[in-house]
Design a protein around this motif. Sequence first.
Motif, short mmCIF file in Angstrom:
data_model
loop_
_atom_site.label_atom_id
_atom_site.label_comp_id
_atom_site.label_asym_id
_atom_site.label_seq_id
_atom_site.Cartn_x
_atom_site.Cartn_y
_atom_site.Cartn_z
N GLY A 71 32.34 18.18 68.52
CA GLY A 71 32.55 19.62 68.43
C GLY A 71 33.49 20.01 67.31
N LEU A 72 34.56 19.26 67.15
CA LEU A 72 35.50 19.54 66.06
C LEU A 72 34.83 19.35 64.70
CD1 LEU A 72 38.66 17.84 67.56
CD2 LEU A 72 38.39 20.29 67.10
N THR A 73 33.97 18.35 64.61
CA THR A 73 33.22 18.13 63.37
C THR A 73 32.28 19.30 63.11
OG1 THR A 73 33.36 15.73 63.68
CG2 THR A 73 31.69 16.54 62.13
N MET A 74 31.62 19.76 64.16
CA MET A 74 30.70 20.89 64.04
C MET A 74 31.41 22.16 63.57
SD MET A 74 27.55 20.17 64.61
CE MET A 74 26.91 21.81 64.85
N GLN A 75 32.68 22.28 63.90
CA GLN A 75 33.45 23.45 63.47
C GLN A 75 33.91 23.31 62.02
OE1 GLN A 75 36.53 23.55 66.45
NE2 GLN A 75 35.42 25.10 67.62
N THR A 81 44.91 18.19 62.58
CA THR A 81 45.67 17.59 63.68
C THR A 81 44.79 17.33 64.87
OG1 THR A 81 47.73 18.64 62.94
CG2 THR A 81 47.62 17.94 65.24
N ALA A 82 43.94 18.27 65.23
CA ALA A 82 43.07 18.10 66.39
C ALA A 82 42.10 16.94 66.19
CB ALA A 82 42.31 19.39 66.68
N VAL A 83 41.54 16.81 65.00
CA VAL A 83 40.62 15.71 64.73
C VAL A 83 41.35 14.38 64.82
CG1 VAL A 83 39.11 14.61 63.01
CG2 VAL A 83 39.04 17.09 63.34
N ARG A 84 42.50 14.26 64.14
CA ARG A 84 43.24 12.99 64.17
C ARG A 84 43.68 12.63 65.58
NH1 ARG A 84 45.47 14.82 59.02
NH2 ARG A 84 47.10 15.81 60.21
N MET A 85 44.17 13.61 66.33
CA MET A 85 44.62 13.32 67.70
C MET A 85 43.45 12.95 68.59
SD MET A 85 47.75 15.91 68.37
CE MET A 85 48.11 15.12 69.93
N THR A 86 42.31 13.59 68.42
CA THR A 86 41.14 13.26 69.24
C THR A 86 40.67 11.85 68.94
OG1 THR A 86 40.50 15.59 69.37
CG2 THR A 86 38.80 13.98 69.86
N VAL A 87 40.67 11.46 67.67
CA VAL A 87 40.30 10.09 67.32
C VAL A 87 41.28 9.11 67.95
CG1 VAL A 87 40.13 8.43 65.40
CG2 VAL A 87 39.09 10.71 65.19
N ARG A 88 42.56 9.40 67.81
CA ARG A 88 43.59 8.52 68.38
C ARG A 88 43.41 8.37 69.89
NH1 ARG A 88 48.64 10.80 66.31
NH2 ARG A 88 49.04 11.72 68.32
N HIS A 89 43.17 9.48 70.58
CA HIS A 89 42.98 9.44 72.02
C HIS A 89 41.68 8.75 72.40
CE1 HIS A 89 46.26 12.43 72.13
NE2 HIS A 89 46.50 11.85 73.30
N VAL A 113 27.17 17.93 55.32
CA VAL A 113 27.85 16.78 54.73
C VAL A 113 29.34 17.05 54.48
CG1 VAL A 113 27.91 15.22 52.74
CG2 VAL A 113 25.73 15.82 53.80
N PRO A 114 29.73 18.22 53.96
CA PRO A 114 31.17 18.44 53.74
C PRO A 114 32.00 18.32 55.04
CG PRO A 114 29.92 20.07 52.53
CD PRO A 114 28.94 19.34 53.42
N ALA A 115 31.49 18.87 56.13
CA ALA A 115 32.23 18.79 57.40
C ALA A 115 32.33 17.36 57.91
CB ALA A 115 31.58 19.68 58.45
N THR A 116 31.23 16.63 57.83
CA THR A 116 31.26 15.25 58.32
C THR A 116 32.10 14.36 57.41
OG1 THR A 116 29.11 14.85 57.30
CG2 THR A 116 29.11 15.34 59.63
#
Length: 137
Positions: A71-75, A81-89, A113-116
């Motif tokens: 979902g964060l990627t889709m946005q 911070t949210a992406v890094r923390m979600t990956v870490r978790h 492609v830019p978002a991913t």
Amino acid sequence: MTKSSNPFEQMMKQMQDMAKSMSPGMDVFSPKAFEAMWQTMPKDLMEMTFGKGLNPDGLDAKTRLLLTLAGLTMQGAQADTAVRMTVRHALEAGATEAEVAETIACMAMFAGVPATTRAMELAREVMGGETEEGKDT
């Protein structure tokens, strides 16, 4: 405050000025330094709050976190911070680096492609210990 055509720069300047007024010794507000203060939740706590604790027959914490990452990627992967923390978790909850990469890659068709690419860069910072400048942390 100086005029800037970039609203993000104006907002960051306002936040830095506010932080300085609360603590004059604080020269610059660093979102990454603030992020470093947040601990990764233990897998058992994540499972209790985000996994089977909500629905005993439902998704586990790892799956929920991979869905959150999608979902964060889709946005547009705009919330670093949210992406890094979600990956870490997600890693703490048992996801492999390959599962994290696959989750992000699956969004290329829908998010672009830019978002991913951005989400993958942020994930690599967590998984590979690299900063945006390519230096080890």
